[in-house]
Design an enzyme around this catalytic site. Sequence first.
Site, mmCIF file in Angstrom:
data_model
loop_
_atom_site.group_PDB
_atom_site.id
_atom_site.type_symbol
_atom_site.label_atom_id
_atom_site.label_comp_id
_atom_site.label_asym_id
_atom_site.label_seq_id
_atom_site.Cartn_x
_atom_site.Cartn_y
_atom_site.Cartn_z
ATOM 1 N N GLN A 1 13.149 -49.834 -39.151
ATOM 2 C CA GLN A 1 13.254 -50.777 -38.029
ATOM 3 C C GLN A 1 14.674 -50.727 -37.464
ATOM 4 O O GLN A 1 15.606 -51.237 -38.079
ATOM 5 C CB GLN A 1 12.943 -52.185 -38.562
ATOM 6 C CG GLN A 1 12.967 -53.289 -37.543
ATOM 7 C CD GLN A 1 12.778 -54.654 -38.234
ATOM 8 O OE1 GLN A 1 12.850 -54.758 -39.463
ATOM 9 N NE2 GLN A 1 12.555 -55.687 -37.464
ATOM 10 N N GLY A 2 14.836 -50.096 -36.306
ATOM 11 C CA GLY A 2 16.164 -49.941 -35.691
ATOM 12 C C GLY A 2 16.388 -50.992 -34.628
ATOM 13 O O GLY A 2 16.357 -50.700 -33.428
ATOM 14 N N SER B 1 18.889 -54.079 -35.268
ATOM 15 C CA SER B 1 20.251 -54.630 -35.311
ATOM 16 C C SER B 1 21.295 -53.588 -34.922
ATOM 17 O O SER B 1 21.150 -52.395 -35.218
ATOM 18 C CB SER B 1 20.578 -55.116 -36.721
ATOM 19 O OG SER B 1 19.628 -56.055 -37.136
ATOM 20 N N SER C 1 17.166 -50.522 -42.986
ATOM 21 C CA SER C 1 16.628 -50.337 -44.348
ATOM 22 C C SER C 1 15.719 -49.112 -44.391
ATOM 23 O O SER C 1 14.880 -48.927 -43.501
ATOM 24 C CB SER C 1 15.809 -51.552 -44.772
ATOM 25 O OG SER C 1 16.575 -52.719 -44.672
ATOM 26 N N GLU D 1 6.884 -59.637 -39.376
ATOM 27 C CA GLU D 1 7.835 -59.539 -40.487
ATOM 28 C C GLU D 1 7.844 -60.860 -41.255
ATOM 29 O O GLU D 1 7.724 -60.890 -42.473
ATOM 30 C CB GLU D 1 9.231 -59.238 -39.924
ATOM 31 C CG GLU D 1 10.303 -59.109 -40.996
ATOM 32 C CD GLU D 1 11.634 -58.581 -40.458
ATOM 33 O OE1 GLU D 1 11.871 -58.699 -39.246
ATOM 34 O OE2 GLU D 1 12.411 -58.054 -41.270
ATOM 35 N N GLU E 1 20.562 -70.002 -40.491
ATOM 36 C CA GLU E 1 20.980 -70.859 -39.371
ATOM 37 C C GLU E 1 20.043 -70.657 -38.179
ATOM 38 O O GLU E 1 19.607 -71.623 -37.538
ATOM 39 C CB GLU E 1 22.425 -70.539 -38.951
ATOM 40 C CG GLU E 1 23.483 -70.926 -39.973
ATOM 41 C CD GLU E 1 23.564 -69.957 -41.154
ATOM 42 O OE1 GLU E 1 22.959 -68.859 -41.087
ATOM 43 O OE2 GLU E 1 24.228 -70.295 -42.151
HETATM 44 C C1 FAD Z 1 19.234 -56.592 -46.886
HETATM 45 C C2 FAD Z 1 19.184 -56.511 -45.387
HETATM 46 C C3 FAD Z 1 18.296 -55.621 -44.774
HETATM 47 C C4 FAD Z 1 18.249 -55.503 -43.386
HETATM 48 N N1 FAD Z 1 17.391 -54.601 -42.819
HETATM 49 C C5 FAD Z 1 17.356 -54.448 -41.484
HETATM 50 C C6 FAD Z 1 16.523 -53.445 -40.875
HETATM 51 O O1 FAD Z 1 15.805 -52.707 -41.563
HETATM 52 N N2 FAD Z 1 16.555 -53.307 -39.540
HETATM 53 C C7 FAD Z 1 17.336 -54.082 -38.744
HETATM 54 O O2 FAD Z 1 17.287 -53.922 -37.522
HETATM 55 N N3 FAD Z 1 18.154 -55.032 -39.265
HETATM 56 C C8 FAD Z 1 18.184 -55.224 -40.615
HETATM 57 N N4 FAD Z 1 19.016 -56.172 -41.180
HETATM 58 C C9 FAD Z 1 19.919 -56.905 -40.299
HETATM 59 C C10 FAD Z 1 19.587 -58.367 -40.103
HETATM 60 O O3 FAD Z 1 18.440 -58.514 -39.311
HETATM 61 C C11 FAD Z 1 20.830 -59.007 -39.443
HETATM 62 O O4 FAD Z 1 21.891 -58.922 -40.373
HETATM 63 C C12 FAD Z 1 20.577 -60.432 -39.056
HETATM 64 O O5 FAD Z 1 19.687 -60.488 -37.978
HETATM 65 C C13 FAD Z 1 21.908 -61.147 -38.671
HETATM 66 O O6 FAD Z 1 22.617 -60.434 -37.723
HETATM 67 P P1 FAD Z 1 24.160 -60.109 -37.920
HETATM 68 O O7 FAD Z 1 24.353 -59.507 -39.277
HETATM 69 O O8 FAD Z 1 24.624 -59.348 -36.746
HETATM 70 O O9 FAD Z 1 24.904 -61.522 -37.959
HETATM 71 P P2 FAD Z 1 25.275 -62.412 -36.699
HETATM 72 O O10 FAD Z 1 24.108 -62.532 -35.799
HETATM 73 O O11 FAD Z 1 26.538 -61.895 -36.117
HETATM 74 O O12 FAD Z 1 25.524 -63.819 -37.376
HETATM 75 C C14 FAD Z 1 26.772 -64.173 -37.991
HETATM 76 C C15 FAD Z 1 26.682 -65.638 -38.409
HETATM 77 O O13 FAD Z 1 26.510 -66.480 -37.234
HETATM 78 C C16 FAD Z 1 25.360 -67.298 -37.372
HETATM 79 N N5 FAD Z 1 24.683 -67.457 -36.074
HETATM 80 C C17 FAD Z 1 24.399 -66.467 -35.173
HETATM 81 N N6 FAD Z 1 23.748 -66.986 -34.112
HETATM 82 C C18 FAD Z 1 23.608 -68.324 -34.340
HETATM 83 C C19 FAD Z 1 23.004 -69.403 -33.597
HETATM 84 N N7 FAD Z 1 22.404 -69.204 -32.426
HETATM 85 N N8 FAD Z 1 23.044 -70.649 -34.160
HETATM 86 C C20 FAD Z 1 23.635 -70.855 -35.376
HETATM 87 N N9 FAD Z 1 24.235 -69.876 -36.109
HETATM 88 C C21 FAD Z 1 24.203 -68.626 -35.601
HETATM 89 C C22 FAD Z 1 24.469 -66.524 -38.335
HETATM 90 O O14 FAD Z 1 23.568 -67.404 -39.001
HETATM 91 C C23 FAD Z 1 25.472 -65.920 -39.304
HETATM 92 O O15 FAD Z 1 25.861 -66.864 -40.284
HETATM 93 C C24 FAD Z 1 19.089 -56.312 -42.565
HETATM 94 C C25 FAD Z 1 19.990 -57.213 -43.180
HETATM 95 C C26 FAD Z 1 20.042 -57.312 -44.567
HETATM 96 C C27 FAD Z 1 21.003 -58.292 -45.181
#
Ligand code: FAD
Length: 382
Positions: free
Chosen positions: A126-127, A129, A161, A244, A362
Amino acid sequence: MDLTFSDKETAFRDELRQWLADNPPPPEPDADRGEDAHYAWRRDWQRTLYDNGWAAPQWPSAYGGRDASLTESAIYFEELGRARVPMAANVLGLLLGGPTLMVWGTDEQKERYLAPILSGEEIWCQGFSEPDAGSDLAALKTRAVRDGDDWVVTGQKVWTSGAQYSKWCMLVARTDQDAAKHKGLTYFLMDMEQEAVQVRPLRQITGEAEFNELFIEEARIPDANVVGGEGNGWKVALTTLMNERAGLGFALQVRLRQLLDDLIEEAVRRDVLDAHADALADLHVRCESIRLLAWKGLTDIEKYGQPGPEGSLVKWLWSDTNQRLTQLAADVVGPEALTGGTRWSYELLRARGNTIEGGTTEVLKNIVAERVLGLPRLKAAA
Ligand SMILES: Cc1cc2nc3c(=O)[nH]c(=O)nc-3n(C[C@H](O)[C@H](O)[C@H](O)COP(=O)(O)OP(=O)(O)OC[C@H]3O[C@@H](n4cnc5c(N)ncnc54)[C@H](O)[C@@H]3O)c2cc1C
């Protein structure tokens, strides 16, 4: 919500239970054989499920499933959990990619992609993020430009992942730079086997490299691999995300229950049950609440035809409870949980990602507040 099984559902459960008893997977490879050996074990297990018609009973029979009802699907995940078999290797294809194609794919796409998802012959990732687009997915910058019958894609994805094992990537890219944020996106199936796609592993706190960065430099995707039409990527991506939270949610609550049962056994073995009885009872109540909420989610799908925002509630409570449980395990096991390389040290460290993956807590709380409780939307500060 009626939790009594019909005769048909009971027969389904008994057949599956018997089959699992007769066909246990081979023993899990030792950790020192590495992640690839572990993945191969899960892939072989998916093949066994497939050969016997059990890879995805919830899929329509026209696509190789068994037309299982929602209740039967839930029974399926509960029985897999009870038998403690591994998660099928192509979990993202089975639970996310396939169901998304069934809603949005053309007949040709369904014909081409669904069978190899089911057999595990072609793995999906899943591409979505990107470094600056996670919770705010529509801010993504990977762009796709039309070139004859192809699209040329350039950008970066992150946390992908299973990309190292994947043949196909569910990729969302910007195809219209001028359209409003959510409108200029398109959903593609990108072939990972091309020079223009570089997969670089990211190592986690557990020591594993479950996910990766993807560097995409002028990758080519045929127009026939657009899913749901140009500019419609946001809606298609939402289908993937709802599946999902709904599909995985059910499987995860079953594994949570097993982990709690194992922890109770561990506490008995170490003769510390009395010291932790209150905390274990609290976890038991939480597990039961999550189980019942997961069942309620199924009832809602039956009623409204689609997974609803309640799936977000299950995901939030599950991740919170799993973190509490693994923290309690560290108290039960003592310093060995961090130093002894026990199973509990892995569980404790892996649980940290639970409140981030599949939507952060959140963000899920915002969804529950606005769409389940009907509270007013928070106006983002300028
Ligand atoms: C083990 C694991 C597997 C993953 N696998 C995949 C995958 O296969 N494919 C894929 O595409 N992604 C994958 N992800 C990514 C995951 O979907 C993202 O990490 C997640 O959506 C959060 O995005 P970010 O890391 O950019 O954090 P950000 O969005 O930058 O968030 C940073 C912080 O700000 C808070 N925040 C952001 N927006 C808001 C809001 N509107 N209100 C309140 N708080 C907010 C968040 O809660 C967090 O604490 C994976 C992540 C993990 C940990």
